[in-house]
Design an enzyme around this catalytic site. Structure first.
Site, short mmCIF file in Angstrom:
data_model
loop_
_atom_site.label_atom_id
_atom_site.label_comp_id
_atom_site.label_asym_id
_atom_site.label_seq_id
_atom_site.Cartn_x
_atom_site.Cartn_y
_atom_site.Cartn_z
N GLY A 79 0.82 -1.21 0.00
CA GLY A 79 0.00 0.00 0.00
C GLY A 79 0.85 1.25 0.00
O GLY A 79 2.05 1.20 -0.27
N ASN A 80 0.24 2.38 0.29
CA ASN A 80 0.99 3.63 0.34
C ASN A 80 0.38 4.58 1.37
O ASN A 80 -0.64 4.27 1.98
CB ASN A 80 1.06 4.27 -1.05
CG ASN A 80 -0.32 4.57 -1.60
OD1 ASN A 80 -1.06 5.36 -1.05
ND2 ASN A 80 -0.67 3.89 -2.69
N ARG A 81 1.00 5.76 1.53
CA ARG A 81 0.65 6.65 2.63
C ARG A 81 -0.44 7.66 2.28
O ARG A 81 -0.70 8.57 3.06
CB ARG A 81 1.91 7.43 3.07
CG ARG A 81 2.93 6.56 3.76
CD ARG A 81 4.20 7.34 4.02
NE ARG A 81 3.95 8.58 4.75
CZ ARG A 81 4.80 9.60 4.80
NH1 ARG A 81 5.93 9.53 4.15
NH2 ARG A 81 4.50 10.67 5.50
#
Ligand code: C5P
Length: 426
Positions: free
Chosen positions: A226-228
């Site tokens: 995933g990512n932020r």
């Protein structure tokens, strides 16, 4: 009537400079009056000076003592208390912003016809600052031609009348007429303090598709890539586009738990492939696509059906497969005729500079590579852009123009992006 204060950013915890403003919160007599308490609190916590002016019937729902305690100021409903101070004139004249939440059908009817039979309507006639109505009523009342005409009249006088949310109303009813969430009203109010012309009705009749948040690419039932991305920037664009009159579809990946914007159709997706399927479908019939989502560039090639256990059989490395570039795909679909030629396509770029080039150099190359009409560029790193409430950057256009986007709230940046979208629409 403002002076500088420093308040805590609700997300980052950092102290950010803001300006103390005079805000009048008008409260109409509807069941949603209880939600005005959260709104008043968010204004006082942001450091503003708040005067609450309820109607007499609002006090059937929330007591005067509650409003006085939350605002730290006296509360009255009529024009005959404190007469030497001429409150119905002073409150309006001194206000930087008037927010009416909830705005009932009756209150908007009185305001539209210029009545001044209580302190709140008197204040509305003397106010020269932005006035924001947040309506709340049953769907039938909201859709009645009398209310529709009153809303149009108020808008023609320069007031901002928000689109209400849809959903559960008092009792078992559902439909359009719910008060937008207090945090949403507070965000739009803050935007009007930053930029008083931020909410024109220039997107009426337009259909806008916005993607937001981050995708998650599963490896097994527990783990993902995933990512932020918090989704805040994309949600701000969707929320504002709807309040500027557009019919908005928000295609949302994972966010930091932001509530769904009022008057927006939100479709939740998990992976890049799911997002692509929804965007491709929606882009085929819309006026603008804004790709604010952080789409994972890769996904694990194999989705393992049960949790990968440590020890026996655990792989040394994980093979990844490239995800489709959704933005580039829409641009190609426009070339192929599957997307209308006049559809405006907007991309986002989070960039860092390095020894080979600065942020703008990389951004120009990305605009050319993606082939979109507008590219919103944010410099990232050092706590910028991701997960915080403030943002800045540049807006690059395929026609070669480059505009700096001033530092401010993500709503302010959203309003600048929508100005550019609106200006590009045929
Ligand atoms: O190439 P990069 O990921 O920096 O491009 C960012 C832009 O491209 C954003 O608008 C993002 O929403 C979009 N994008 C996409 N599909 C991907 C990766 C990014 O649409 N697989």
């Amino acid at each position: 009537m403002s002076d500088a204060v420093s308040v805590s950013d609700s997300v980052s915890g950092a102290h950010v400079p803001t300006t103390r403003k005079q805000i009048v919160v008008g409260v109409g007599g509807g069941i949603a009056a209880y939600k005005s308490c959260a709104l008043i609190r968010s204004f006082t916590e942001a450091g503003h000076h708040v005067r609450v002016v309820p109607t007499e019937s609002a006090l059937q729902f929330v007591g005067k003592a509650t409003f006085e305690a939350l605002s730290g100021n006296p509360v009255q409903t009529g024009v005959f208390a404190d007469v030497p101070q001429v409150p119905h004139v002073r409150l309006g004249q001194e206000a930087d912003l008037v927010v009416i939440a909830p705005a009932t059908a009756d209150l908007m009817a009185r305001a539209a016809s210029g009545r001044a039979d209580d302190l709140l309507t008197g204040t509305l006639l003397t106010a020269r600052c932005p006035v924001l109505f947040a309506p709340a009523m049953h769907t039938e009342m909201w859709e009645h031609p009398a209310t529709v005409a009153n809303v149009a009249t108020l808008r023609s006088y320069g007031a901002i009348v928000l689109e209400p949310a849809s959903g559960r109303l008092t009792g078992k009813d559902t439909g359009a007429g719910r008060l937008p969430e207090p945090e949403e009203i507070a965000g739009l109010a803050a935007l009007l303090l930053e930029r008083r012309d931020a909410l024109p009705r220039d997107l009426e009749g337009k259909r806008v598709v916005v993607s937001a948040g981050g995708t998650r690419e599963p490896l097994d039932p527990v783990r993902f890539l995933g990512n932020r991305s918090s989704g805040k920037q994309g949600y701000a664009i969707a929320r504002l586009a709807a309040q500027r009159g557009a019919d908005v579809v928000l295609v949302s990946g994972y966010t930091a738990g932001i509530s769904e914007p009022a008057a927006v159709t939100t479709v939740h997706v998990r992976t890049a492939q799911e997002m692509q399927a929804v965007i491709d479908r929606e882009a085929a019939q819309c006026d603008a696509v804004v790709m604010a989502a952080a789409v994972a560039d890769f996904r694990p090639t194999t989705l393992v059906g049960s949790k990968i256990k440590k020890g026996d059989g655990e792989p040394d490395s994980i093979e990844l497969t490239k995800n489709p570039d959704i933005l580039a795909g829409i641009v190609q679909a426009r070339r192929d005729g599957a997307v209308a030629p006049e559809t405006v396509i907007v991309g986002f770029a989070a960039e860092t500079g390095d020894e080979d080039g600065d942020v703008l150099t990389y951004a120009r190359a990305k605009l050319a590579r993606k082939g979109c009409d507008l590219l919103v560029v944010n410099a990232v790193g050092d706590g910028k852009a991701f997960e915080v409430d403030h943002n800045d950057g540049w807006l690059l256009s395929a026609d070669g123009s480059e505009v700096a986007l001033e530092h401010g709230s993500k709503s302010l940046l959203a309003s600048r992006v929508l100005d550019a979208v609106s200006g590009s629409l045929k």
